[in-house]
Design an enzyme around this catalytic site. Structure first.
Site, PDB file in Angstrom:
ATOM      1  N   ARG A  15     -28.346  -7.161  -2.919  1.00 44.31           N
ATOM      2  CA  ARG A  15     -29.124  -5.934  -2.892  1.00 44.31           C
ATOM      3  C   ARG A  15     -30.617  -6.257  -2.784  1.00 44.31           C
ATOM      4  NH1 ARG A  15     -26.673  -3.358  -8.319  1.00 44.31           N
ATOM      5  NH2 ARG A  15     -26.609  -5.588  -8.807  1.00 44.31           N
ATOM      6  N   LYS A  75     -31.984  -7.105  -9.896  1.00 43.62           N
ATOM      7  CA  LYS A  75     -31.467  -7.772 -11.093  1.00 43.62           C
ATOM      8  C   LYS A  75     -32.592  -8.357 -11.937  1.00 43.62           C
ATOM      9  CE  LYS A  75     -27.929  -8.082 -12.356  1.00 43.62           C
ATOM     10  NZ  LYS A  75     -27.280  -7.140 -13.316  1.00 43.62           N
ATOM     11  N   HIS A  96     -31.196  -5.561 -18.920  1.00 46.37           N
ATOM     12  CA  HIS A  96     -30.073  -5.865 -19.826  1.00 46.37           C
ATOM     13  C   HIS A  96     -30.479  -6.882 -20.885  1.00 46.37           C
ATOM     14  CE1 HIS A  96     -27.405  -3.540 -17.264  1.00 46.37           C
ATOM     15  NE2 HIS A  96     -27.802  -4.233 -16.217  1.00 46.37           N
ATOM     16  N   ASP A 199     -11.839   7.220 -25.454  1.00 44.48           N
ATOM     17  CA  ASP A 199     -13.250   7.450 -25.748  1.00 44.48           C
ATOM     18  C   ASP A 199     -13.348   8.024 -27.158  1.00 44.48           C
ATOM     19  OD1 ASP A 199     -15.926   7.697 -23.779  1.00 44.48           O
ATOM     20  OD2 ASP A 199     -16.027   8.942 -25.578  1.00 44.48           O
ATOM     21  N   VAL A 240     -17.635   0.411 -21.610  1.00 43.84           N
ATOM     22  CA  VAL A 240     -18.296   0.925 -22.807  1.00 43.84           C
ATOM     23  C   VAL A 240     -19.801   0.719 -22.681  1.00 43.84           C
ATOM     24  CG1 VAL A 240     -18.445   0.736 -25.313  1.00 43.84           C
ATOM     25  CG2 VAL A 240     -16.269   0.343 -24.161  1.00 43.84           C
ATOM     26  N   LEU A 241     -20.583   1.718 -23.077  1.00 42.38           N
ATOM     27  CA  LEU A 241     -22.029   1.594 -23.006  1.00 42.38           C
ATOM     28  C   LEU A 241     -22.681   2.263 -24.199  1.00 42.38           C
ATOM     29  CD1 LEU A 241     -24.624   0.851 -21.391  1.00 42.38           C
ATOM     30  CD2 LEU A 241     -24.525   3.175 -20.443  1.00 42.38           C
ATOM     31  N   ASP A 271     -22.768  -7.027 -18.476  1.00 43.86           N
ATOM     32  CA  ASP A 271     -24.229  -7.113 -18.453  1.00 43.86           C
ATOM     33  C   ASP A 271     -24.831  -6.911 -19.836  1.00 43.86           C
ATOM     34  OD1 ASP A 271     -24.890  -7.758 -15.840  1.00 43.86           O
ATOM     35  OD2 ASP A 271     -24.747  -5.687 -15.164  1.00 43.86           O
ATOM     36  N   ALA A 300     -21.029 -10.192 -13.391  1.00 42.14           N
ATOM     37  CA  ALA A 300     -22.169  -9.524 -14.030  1.00 42.14           C
ATOM     38  C   ALA A 300     -22.969  -8.638 -13.085  1.00 42.14           C
ATOM     39  CB  ALA A 300     -23.091 -10.567 -14.663  1.00 42.14           C
ATOM     40  N   ASN A 301     -22.661  -8.654 -11.811  1.00 43.46           N
ATOM     41  CA  ASN A 301     -23.348  -7.757 -10.865  1.00 43.46           C
ATOM     42  C   ASN A 301     -22.323  -7.204  -9.873  1.00 43.46           C
ATOM     43  OD1 ASN A 301     -23.080 -10.354  -9.708  1.00 43.46           O
ATOM     44  ND2 ASN A 301     -24.740  -9.973  -8.266  1.00 43.46           N
TER      45      ASN A 301
END
Length: 385
Positions: A15, A75, A96, A199, A240-241, A271, A300-301
């Protein structure tokens, strides 16, 4: 403002911080944009396309960091990049930090102002509008990754996600019903898998139940429910965040030992440190590893695999915030609640409480940090909790 766009150097990251279309918007607003040569190659954007948009092409990353007042990238900066940041410079990118103490120390030591895409909030302080498009991409790709990893030659159970007539589909458990989890469930349901979403928000579960109209089951995410769903599943998607904070470890080593051999874990939360106790970051070149007979996919990306889609979606979301920063600098952060939520580091201080807690630093409220003059003490003089 002088804006720099370096080429991404993280492995398998294709990206770019600004597309040519986004560059044209900054130039039209009166800003100078420098783009490192080849930075857009991953999205088939040539140097000539950037020149046509009004950018200047610069040969090296060192020149980009030296000459720019604001760095826009995708990133988190690698060590060779954060050592080039300086006081008074703005960094606008995914960071992150909660799972990356080394980077946090590097940013603190540089004295720069670092704004993280993943903690920028909406105008009302709700939602994560810059993270959302990448969560959509990661959620959708997670099911493609799970389907591939379930194939026998990749170490999986040899199960087709959707099954075929007369043969049951794979069981997919999605941990987290946010943007990424919803998109993962959407893709899995579309392929015909047997999907359960877990959730801890009852309002969210009600929305998901209405959205899927019985095509996906919903469960409140108690420890017992997670354990039962994980042990029954062929593929588990970790989505999950907790904004800014390290992801909680929802799947333990003990649960892993009780899972089906050849089952697949896809950790979208990697991340932020990952939500499976056995996770560690992987790359697109080597995306999986086997632990206790369970395939782990912990790239991780994830959105970097589809850079043309991802870069455009990301730029659509970041553009108004980037233009505001270019126009007003630190004043935009003071005026915009969403950007204050995105402020992670300013002149040697951690300004996001969840990140400070995760890393063991004391937090300085953004308003207080921005009102102070340049910090006289180095980052490492900060009081630890």
């Amino acid at each position: 403002m002088r804006i720099g766009v370096p080429a991404e150097i993280k492995e398998s990251e294709y990206r770019v911080g600004l597309t040519p279309e986004a560059v044209r918007e900054f130039v039209a607003a009166g800003h100078d944009v420098s783009v490192q040569t080849g930075a857009g190659s991953g999205i088939n954007a040539s140097d000539q396309a950037y020149i046509a948009a009004g950018a200047t092409i610069t040969g090296t990353s060192a020149e980009i960091f030296s000459d720019s007042e604001m760095i826009i990238k995708v990133k988190e900066p690698q060590e060779s990049e954060w050592t080039r940041l300086r006081e008074g410079q703005i960094l606008f990118a995914f960071l992150h930090l909660a799972a990356d103490l080394a980077q946090a120390k590097g940013l603190l030591g540089s004295g720069c102002t670092a704004i993280a895409y993943e903690t920028v909030t909406g105008p009302d302080g709700q939602g994560l509008p810059l993270l959302a498009p990448m969560s959509e991409v990661a959620g959708r790709l997670s099911i493609e990754a799970a389907g591939a990893a379930l194939q026998s030659h990749n170490g999986g159970r040899g199960i087709l996600l959707g099954g075929v007539p007369g043969v049951p589909p794979a069981k997919v458990a999605v941990l987290g019903g946010g943007v990424a989890g919803t998109q993962a469930a959407r893709m899995a349901v579309g392929l015909g898998a047997d999907v359960t979403i877990l959730d801890r928000s009852l309002p969210r579960l009600r929305l998901l139940d209405e959205l899927f109209q019985g095509r996906a089951k919903t469960r409140f995410a108690t420890v017992a429910a997670i354990e039962e769903a994980v042990c029954a599943a062929d593929a588990i998607i970790g989505a999950v965040l907790i904004p800014g904070a390290a992801a909680p470890k929802l799947v333990t080593k003990q649960m892993l030992r009780e899972m089906k051999k050849g089952a697949v874990l896809v950790d979208i939360s990697i991340d932020q440190g990952g939500c499976f106790e056995t996770s560690h970051p992987t790359t697109h070149a080597h995306p999986t590893f086997l632990k206790d007979g369970v395939v782990h996919y912990c790239v991780a990306n994830i959105p970097g695999a589809v850079p043309m889609t991802s870069a455009q979606a990301l730029n659509n979301a970041t553009l108004p915030y980037g233009l505001a920063l270019a126009a007003e600098g630190l004043g935009a952060i003071m005026k915009t609640p969403g950007l204050r939520g995105g402020l992670n580091v300013h002149r040697g201080q951690i300004t996001h409480p969840a990140i400070a807690t995760s890393l063991g630093f004391a937090a300085t409220p953004p308003e207080e940090a921005l009102s102070q003059r340049a910090a006289s003490a180095p980052a490492f003089a900060l009081e630890l909790r």
